[in-house]
Scaffold this motif. Structure first.
Motif, PDB file in Angstrom:
ATOM      1  N   TYR A   1     -70.332 -26.963 -53.688  1.00 33.34           N
ATOM      2  CA  TYR A   1     -70.799 -28.231 -54.257  1.00 33.34           C
ATOM      3  C   TYR A   1     -69.974 -29.382 -53.689  1.00 33.34           C
ATOM      4  O   TYR A   1     -68.748 -29.389 -53.795  1.00 33.34           O
ATOM      5  CB  TYR A   1     -70.656 -28.144 -55.777  1.00 33.34           C
ATOM      6  CG  TYR A   1     -71.303 -29.244 -56.593  1.00 33.34           C
ATOM      7  CD1 TYR A   1     -72.217 -30.142 -56.059  1.00 33.34           C
ATOM      8  CD2 TYR A   1     -70.995 -29.367 -57.951  1.00 33.34           C
ATOM      9  CE1 TYR A   1     -72.803 -31.128 -56.839  1.00 33.34           C
ATOM     10  CE2 TYR A   1     -71.582 -30.344 -58.753  1.00 33.34           C
ATOM     11  CZ  TYR A   1     -72.481 -31.224 -58.187  1.00 33.34           C
ATOM     12  OH  TYR A   1     -73.057 -32.199 -58.971  1.00 33.34           O
TER      13      TYR A   1
ATOM     14  N   ALA B   1     -68.313 -22.090 -59.059  1.00 29.78           N
ATOM     15  CA  ALA B   1     -68.718 -22.541 -57.729  1.00 29.78           C
ATOM     16  C   ALA B   1     -67.490 -23.025 -56.951  1.00 29.78           C
ATOM     17  O   ALA B   1     -66.399 -23.179 -57.505  1.00 29.78           O
ATOM     18  CB  ALA B   1     -69.752 -23.650 -57.839  1.00 29.78           C
ATOM     19  N   THR B   2     -67.681 -23.279 -55.670  1.00 28.88           N
ATOM     20  CA  THR B   2     -66.608 -23.783 -54.804  1.00 28.88           C
ATOM     21  C   THR B   2     -66.734 -25.292 -54.650  1.00 28.88           C
ATOM     22  O   THR B   2     -67.821 -25.813 -54.385  1.00 28.88           O
ATOM     23  CB  THR B   2     -66.684 -23.123 -53.415  1.00 28.88           C
ATOM     24  OG1 THR B   2     -66.548 -21.708 -53.561  1.00 28.88           O
ATOM     25  CG2 THR B   2     -65.581 -23.634 -52.502  1.00 28.88           C
ATOM     26  N   LEU B   3     -65.621 -25.992 -54.821  1.00 25.86           N
ATOM     27  CA  LEU B   3     -65.567 -27.443 -54.666  1.00 25.86           C
ATOM     28  C   LEU B   3     -65.311 -27.777 -53.195  1.00 25.86           C
ATOM     29  O   LEU B   3     -64.369 -27.268 -52.589  1.00 25.86           O
ATOM     30  CB  LEU B   3     -64.445 -28.003 -55.540  1.00 25.86           C
ATOM     31  CG  LEU B   3     -64.085 -29.487 -55.407  1.00 25.86           C
ATOM     32  CD1 LEU B   3     -65.261 -30.372 -55.784  1.00 25.86           C
ATOM     33  CD2 LEU B   3     -62.861 -29.820 -56.254  1.00 25.86           C
TER      34      LEU B   3
ATOM     35  N   CYS C   1     -67.855 -27.435 -60.924  1.00 27.42           N
ATOM     36  CA  CYS C   1     -67.522 -26.336 -60.004  1.00 27.42           C
ATOM     37  C   CYS C   1     -66.706 -25.252 -60.700  1.00 27.42           C
ATOM     38  O   CYS C   1     -67.094 -24.081 -60.730  1.00 27.42           O
ATOM     39  CB  CYS C   1     -66.750 -26.872 -58.802  1.00 27.42           C
ATOM     40  SG  CYS C   1     -67.753 -27.780 -57.616  1.00 27.42           S
TER      41      CYS C   1
END
Length: 582
Positions: free
Chosen positions: A255, A278-280, A273
């Protein structure tokens, strides 16, 4: 992950709390929730937490940080904070949204302090105002900002603001490139305070009630002193769940949304994230050029957020040509009204993936109208009221329009709203958000201030702020509506801003269009006046006419990119006043 579980989800027994009491009795540390492994969402120590790249390093490998590495860095900084500050202190962050800024943000919350969000674009006076409002005891900043290959001074502005103790990070390398005040610390010296700790990368989180303050953000400050808006741990839960619902963010997503911790999208991006697994993705530099686009490609971004003016720049410069954005599943847009053609162009870069429009505010910790992947999306429009939000659109007499009826009016929000503010630090919350608002089904509606159009089919568009409404010859319209027409009136136009001012001779308000022309175009204001008038009369109302056109290089904007029409209005008022005296 609750330290003490809530008694229920929502308690509406206390009538003094218009927004209800959410998750009562619970305690937790929301920063801990961001950095520890969980089964749902599934994230372990080896999960990729952050990807980033520095501007100017387009061909270098993407930097990566695992969840374990992030947690250890956050805990190291938390220990250093305890060696430097007192529990409960308000500690500001005024620097670009780098991986270190994210670490500092999480560490401040993990250790029981309060983050004060200040945009790195502010002048010294604006920084000083915000530090004073919250009585900040410290500030994290950088020596310089790197933008478009230029080093822009930042620490010097913090010093000019008479800031308290500053911890100064270098824009590159390990050493700051500027002499510090005697009370300030370099990043390296700050971290060295933990050298004698047996386990500097371990820390016991400070658990607090779910409604304890973790972050203070500020309104755009377009009039008077900016409102100090406290975010609680509920706010973080709200924004993460919003993105889960409307963007379908999942474990494995990457993201990216070019933003800053000084305005609301920064914390929203981060919590969305880390709480969803999720991955930043962070680009340390300007998002205006091809370097940012190549980072999006190389880091495998799956959700890309934008602001319309950014997309307009990409489109006009064609800087993203030839890049592979096929991994993008969803696009997002917020901050200002979108242009349909620009949205179409953006979507085409990702093989016509949907653009999810978001409209909300810092005081809501979310959007109140959004797009949804469960519905067909229309460019430049919102397809639904956001998850768990209730609203009505009411006329100038405060009478709500029937649900689903096409209409234009001011929006009023139902007061029960997870994550929304119930207090302000420097203003009366009830006066700002409830005083003078209509009643609906026994509820006093919450003010947001937007003029919203509900279309046939139930889509929404934002027509501007209630205070951006203009009265042209007895007919009410909005700045945004006029700007949409003028932006497409001629190929030479990059962007327009519409304001109205009272005539010095009385009578109807005068419509004034400020315009930014594309490179290499040199249209005269009188020509543009005819072009804009014809377009407005054809597309909006034959009675509307443009009185003045002024060509400018750029528009005044807030740190969160909102157009400051008030300043443009003041400029033209001053000019007309001088003309009148002459």
């Amino acid at each position: 992950m609750f330290h003490q579980i809530p008694k229920c989800i929502l308690d509406t027994g206390d009538k003094s709390k218009r927004g209800g009491t959410w998750l009562p009795g619970s305690t937790l540390n929301i920063a801990e929730c961001c950095v520890i492994p969980t089964d749902h969402p599934r994230k372990d120590d080896n999960s990729l937490a952050v990807r980033w790249r520095d501007e100017g390093s387009d061909d270098s490998k993407i930097n990566c940080m695992t969840l374990k590495e992030l947690r250890e860095q956050v805990m190291l900084v938390a220990n250093a904070l305890d060696a430097t500050f007192s529990k409960g202190d308000a500690i500001a962050i005024a620097m670009p949204m780098t991986v270190n800024a994210v670490i500092v943000y999480l560490a401040i919350i993990l250790a029981g302090y309060v983050v004060v969000s200040i945009a790195d674009s502010f002048a010294a006076k604006e920084i000083a105002t915000r530090l004073h409002v919250v009585n900040a005891k410290g500030i994290f900043t950088q020596d310089f900002i790197l933008r478009g290959g230029q080093k822009i001074p930042l620490y010097s502005r913090v010093v000019e603001a008479s800031a308290p103790k500053a911890i100064v990070l270098p824009v590159s390398g390990n050493n700051v490139g500027i002499k510090l005040r005697y009370q300030d610390l370099s990043w390296r010296d700050f971290l060295s305070s933990t050298n004698h700790y047996p386990r500097p990368n371990h820390y016991s989180p400070v658990y607090q009630s779910v409604d304890s303050v973790i972050n203070i953000l500020f309104s755009s400050g377009t009039t008077g002193e900016p409102k100090a808006i406290p975010w609680t741990q509920l706010s973080a839960i709200r924004c993460a769940s919003d993105v889960w619902c409307h963007f379908d963010i999942q474990v494995g997503d990457v993201y990216c949304w070019p933003t800053n911790l000084g305005w609301v999208m920064g914390p929203i991006l981060m919590f969305s994230c880390f709480l969803n697994g999720a991955t930043l993705a962070l680009f340390h530099g300007s998002p205006l050029g091809r370097g940012f686009g190549k980072f999006v490609q190389d880091s495998g971004v799956t959700i890309l957020g934008t602001v319309p003016s950014l997309v307009k720049t990409w489109k006009s410069t064609n800087c993203m040509k030839g890049l592979d954005w096929t991994k993008i599943n969803t696009l997002g847009s917020t901050g200002e009204a979108s242009n349909v053609d620009d949205d179409l162009w953006l979507s085409s870069k990702a093989y016509y993936k949907p653009v999810i429009e978001c409209c909300g505010g810092s005081e809501l910790a979310s959007a109140y109208i959004q797009g949804s992947l469960l519905q067909p999306q229309a460019f430049g429009a919102f397809s639904t009221v956001a998850m768990a939000v209730g609203l009505v659109i009411f006329d100038e007499f405060g009478i709500p329009y029937p649900d689903n009826q096409p209409c234009v009016g001011e929006v009023g929000l139902f007061p029960l709203y997870l994550g929304a503010t119930d207090r302000l630090l420097n203003a009366d919350h009830d006066d700002v958000y409830f005083k003078g608002m209509p009643m609906y089904q026994g509820m006093c509606l919450r003010r947001h201030g937007d003029i919203v159009k509900r279309t046939v089919g139930g889509y929404f568009t934002v027509q501007g702020r209630a205070d951006d409404t203009m009265n042209l010859g007895g007919i009410k319209t909005s700045s945004v509506e006029i700007e949409r027409v003028c932006n497409q009136a001629d190929d030479c136009v990059l962007e327009t801003a519409a304001v109205s001012v009272a005539s010095q001779d009385g009578g109807p308000e005068l419509l004034v269009i400020f315009v930014i022309l594309k490179n290499r175009h040199d249209r005269k204001p009188e020509e543009l006046k005819i072009i804009f008038s014809k377009a407005i009369q054809k597309n909006l109302n034959p009675l509307f006419k443009v009185s003045i056109v002024k060509s400018v290089i750029e528009f005044p904007r807030t740190a969160s990119n909102k157009l400051l029409r008030r300043i443009l209005k003041d400029q033209i008022k001053q000019e007309l006043s001088v003309r009148s005296r002459i």
